[in-house]
Design a protein around this motif. Sequence first.
Motif, short mmCIF file in Angstrom:
data_model
loop_
_atom_site.label_atom_id
_atom_site.label_comp_id
_atom_site.label_asym_id
_atom_site.label_seq_id
_atom_site.Cartn_x
_atom_site.Cartn_y
_atom_site.Cartn_z
N GLY A 1 0.78 -1.22 0.00
CA GLY A 1 0.00 0.00 0.00
C GLY A 1 0.82 1.27 0.00
O GLY A 1 0.37 2.30 0.52
N LEU A 2 1.99 1.25 -0.58
CA LEU A 2 2.85 2.43 -0.63
C LEU A 2 2.47 3.35 -1.78
O LEU A 2 1.82 2.95 -2.74
CB LEU A 2 4.32 2.02 -0.78
N PHE A 3 2.92 4.61 -1.67
CA PHE A 3 2.84 5.54 -2.80
C PHE A 3 4.04 5.27 -3.71
O PHE A 3 5.18 5.17 -3.24
CB PHE A 3 2.89 6.98 -2.31
N TYR A 4 3.78 5.18 -5.02
CA TYR A 4 4.85 4.92 -5.99
C TYR A 4 4.99 6.10 -6.95
O TYR A 4 4.03 6.49 -7.61
CB TYR A 4 4.55 3.66 -6.81
N PRO A 5 6.18 6.70 -7.02
CA PRO A 5 6.40 7.79 -7.98
C PRO A 5 6.45 7.25 -9.40
O PRO A 5 6.70 6.06 -9.62
CB PRO A 5 7.76 8.35 -7.55
N VAL A 6 6.24 8.13 -10.36
CA VAL A 6 6.14 7.68 -11.75
C VAL A 6 7.41 7.91 -12.54
O VAL A 6 7.57 7.34 -13.62
CB VAL A 6 4.97 8.37 -12.47
N TYR A 7 8.33 8.74 -12.03
CA TYR A 7 9.54 9.06 -12.79
C TYR A 7 10.70 8.15 -12.38
O TYR A 7 10.82 7.78 -11.22
CB TYR A 7 9.93 10.53 -12.59
N ASP B 1 13.64 4.75 -5.63
CA ASP B 1 14.04 3.92 -4.49
C ASP B 1 13.94 4.71 -3.19
O ASP B 1 13.54 4.18 -2.15
CB ASP B 1 15.49 3.44 -4.66
N LEU B 2 14.34 5.97 -3.25
CA LEU B 2 14.34 6.82 -2.07
C LEU B 2 12.93 6.96 -1.49
O LEU B 2 12.73 6.89 -0.27
CB LEU B 2 14.90 8.19 -2.45
N SER C 1 13.82 13.58 -10.46
CA SER C 1 13.95 13.41 -9.02
C SER C 1 13.10 14.43 -8.27
O SER C 1 12.37 14.09 -7.34
CB SER C 1 15.42 13.54 -8.61
N ALA C 2 13.20 15.70 -8.68
CA ALA C 2 12.44 16.76 -8.01
C ALA C 2 10.94 16.52 -8.12
O ALA C 2 10.19 16.73 -7.15
CB ALA C 2 12.81 18.11 -8.61
N ARG C 3 10.49 16.08 -9.28
CA ARG C 3 9.06 15.80 -9.46
C ARG C 3 8.61 14.63 -8.59
O ARG C 3 7.50 14.64 -8.03
CB ARG C 3 8.76 15.56 -10.94
N ASN C 4 9.44 13.61 -8.47
CA ASN C 4 9.11 12.52 -7.57
C ASN C 4 8.99 13.01 -6.13
O ASN C 4 8.10 12.60 -5.38
CB ASN C 4 10.16 11.41 -7.66
N MET C 5 9.92 13.89 -5.72
CA MET C 5 9.88 14.40 -4.36
C MET C 5 8.62 15.23 -4.10
O MET C 5 8.00 15.14 -3.05
CB MET C 5 11.12 15.25 -4.07
#
Length: 305
Positions: free
Chosen positions: A172-178, A183-184, A227-231
């Motif tokens: 149930g984690l949030f997953y970034p798309v980029y 991993d972070l 990276s910035a967009r994922n953050m």
Amino acid sequence: MQPLVSVIVPVYGVEAYISRCARSLFAQTYPEVEFLFVDDSSPDRSVAVLKEVLSEYPAVAQRVQILSKPNEGQSLARKTGLEAARGEYVLMVDSDDWLETCAIEKLVAYAQATQADVVVFDFWKEYARRSKLDSEKASSIADTGLFRRRLYNDGAYGYVWNKFWRRGLCEGLFYPVYSMHEDLVFCTQALYRARKVVQLKEGLYHYDRTNRGSATRVKKAVRRSRSARNMMDFYCAFAGQADSPVTGLENELFLHAAWVGYSMDRSLFTDYPFLKEKARKLPLMPRRRVLLIQQLILKLWLCLR
């Protein structure tokens, strides 16, 4: 009864590497393992090579699944693997890397002996002409809050694959798309849930640094923007919650994204309208990835906008 371990391997564009990876997995000395290879619509013969190798290990075949999905990147490929996983523990392996054959056996034994939710272990960085053993700083392991903060200041490794996870942490984690620093984001959330994190000082994983097709070979500006967009997406996913995986990390996320926005990709300020005001209010923070002189330049620019 020995616990089941789920090994999850995203597969994309690794025709030259997948054989080595698969052989290291199929030769594991620990018997209770399921292998979940997630084909992220690989454009080459990666899956065909994997099947050729698998044919040499008939005793393993019944414990292997090859899952196919549209191309969405490594992060969502791992999510697909986790949704199919049945193990008590999870190990992520990148398909251009490989394991020591005793790796899973040692990780299970240590996790059970210590009753840990996460086992952080050493790894080998493999270059063209040399190998280098690398290790997490032991001072941050036991304190999960400190560990999470250090992930954002180059004080700890944000790799998902040098950690042996209890599967419940990863659901149930949030997953970034980029495809940069995903991993972070994963590690921050899973470590937030962990009650006990321990370290096994053995080099069990081989991290291939020669694959020029990997995401880390993309141009610097593109990597930093992703990276910035994922953050920022990570922050938005939990914004407004009193206590969440991003609690205590907000300043780190805003500083990173704002500096990238100023120095490389101004569209970040358009796509995340709150970023400019958040960055204006940031205190000066020493010993950060963004140097103090860079923070001062950023503040001056923001004040003039």
